[in-house]
Write an enzyme that holds these catalytic residues in place. Structure first.
Site, PDB file in Angstrom:
ATOM      1  N   PRO A  46      82.154 -19.870  23.688  1.00  0.00           N
ATOM      2  CA  PRO A  46      82.237 -20.479  22.362  1.00  0.00           C
ATOM      3  C   PRO A  46      82.270 -21.993  22.483  1.00  0.00           C
ATOM      4  CG  PRO A  46      84.332 -19.503  22.990  1.00  0.00           C
ATOM      5  CD  PRO A  46      83.331 -19.066  24.003  1.00  0.00           C
ATOM      6  N   GLU A  47      81.623 -22.658  21.536  1.00  0.00           N
ATOM      7  CA  GLU A  47      81.558 -24.116  21.551  1.00  0.00           C
ATOM      8  C   GLU A  47      82.390 -24.655  20.390  1.00  0.00           C
ATOM      9  OE1 GLU A  47      77.476 -25.461  22.192  1.00  0.00           O
ATOM     10  OE2 GLU A  47      77.007 -23.559  23.159  1.00  0.00           O
ATOM     11  N   LYS A  86      86.200 -27.786  22.918  1.00  0.00           N
ATOM     12  CA  LYS A  86      86.241 -26.325  22.956  1.00  0.00           C
ATOM     13  C   LYS A  86      87.642 -25.773  23.209  1.00  0.00           C
ATOM     14  CE  LYS A  86      81.852 -26.466  25.502  1.00  0.00           C
ATOM     15  NZ  LYS A  86      81.169 -25.983  26.724  1.00  0.00           N
ATOM     16  N   ARG A 134      71.749 -21.052  33.843  1.00  0.00           N
ATOM     17  CA  ARG A 134      71.710 -20.757  32.412  1.00  0.00           C
ATOM     18  C   ARG A 134      70.258 -20.762  31.980  1.00  0.00           C
ATOM     19  NH1 ARG A 134      76.594 -24.606  30.077  1.00  0.00           N
ATOM     20  NH2 ARG A 134      77.526 -25.076  32.083  1.00  0.00           N
TER      21      ARG A 134
END
Length: 285
Positions: free
Chosen positions: A2-3, A61, A271
């Site tokens: 989550p950002e 975050k 990524r």
């Protein structure tokens, strides 16, 4: 992970449903949930029991809840951590790792984490101030939605770094809150390739990139963040809807919404990085 928008959604939920309530009991169901606590589950429980939760705070975050006396409960959501406010009679999730019960006998605060990469800990803050940053988060930079964020200082620091622009955006000591999704979105809006050297950016280009990062995260926050599955949810278990409005991330093979070129996905630092070959030209070798 989550950002900023997803964590801010959780922070707002905690502010509404948990702030001002006194902890009556704590139950730790998995030791990894409190692995950052030096004294483990017993210490975590002893430090929390009887404490009244203050107004939740966020830096990028990262999330924490002041407890008074210079202490805060820090929450690391990791890849799948959730802080959920649920009625006591609701069945426990199979991934429930910790539970806080309150003196008022109402809803519980439950920490659910499928992959157990996240965790909770009670830590000392830099000062006995509700907004003081916990010691473990002192190195984290302010984020673009922080009223005290210094745009000019960011532009100078970004251009001075000897790295590439996406690596810089993900450097939480330079600017916090931006992760893989919103970095790709900001770079697409700025027409910048992720491998562009930061030293080649002009000051206006650096400030434009920052503005796009701020805008895209603000837009995501307005619709509850980006949820691709049931992991990134608010304290009531509801998903965000910004995934419908993404211009770059996850759109491999789809036409660029600006020029029509098929979007590309590249492997990048373990990524994926999404960009438009037409609008975001890679730097010359």
């Amino acid at each position: 992970m989550p950002e900023l928008p997803e964590v801010e959604v959780v922070r707002r939920g905690l502010a509404r449903w948990a702030a001002g309530r006194t902890v009556a009991d704590v139950q730790v169901l998995h030791p990894r949930a409190v692995r950052r606590q030096p004294g483990g589950a017993d210490e975590f429980t002893a430090l929390l029991r009887g404490r009244t939760l203050g107004e939740p705070q966020r830096r990028g975050k990262y999330l924490w809840v002041p407890l008074g006396d210079g202490l805060s409960m820090v929450g690391h959501l990791g890849m799948s951590g959730q802080l959920l406010v649920q009625e006591p009679e609701m069945a426990d999730s199979v991934h429930l790792r910790a539970r806080l019960r309150f003196a008022d006998g109402g809803t519980e605060l439950r920490f659910v984490d499928q992959r157990t990469f996240g965790g909770l800990a009670v830590e000392e803050a830099e000062a006995d101030d509700p907004e003081a940053t916990p010691v473990s988060l002192a190195h984290i930079a302010r984020d673009p939605l922080d009223a005290r964020f210094d745009d000019a200082a960011f532009a100078r620091a970004l251009r001075a770094k000897r790295t590439t622009v996406k690596r810089a955006l993900l450097d939480q000591t330079l600017v916090s809150g931006v992760g893989n999704i919103y970095a790709d979105e900001a770079l697409w809006r700025s027409r910048l390739h992720y491998d562009r050297p930061t030293a080649t950016l002009t000051r206006p280009a650096a400030l434009e990139l920052l503005g796009h990062a701020r805008d895209v995260m603000t837009a995501a926050l307005a619709v509850g963040g980006t949820s691709f599955d049931s992991m990134y949810v608010n304290v009531n278990g509801e998903s965000g809807y910004f995934s419908r409005d993404l211009d770059a991330y996850g759109r491999e093979g789809q036409p660029c919404r600006r020029c029509g070129t098929a979007m590309r996905r590249d492997a990048w630092m373990n990524r994926s990085s999404y960009s438009c070959p037409g609008c975001q030209r890679p730097p010359r070798a």
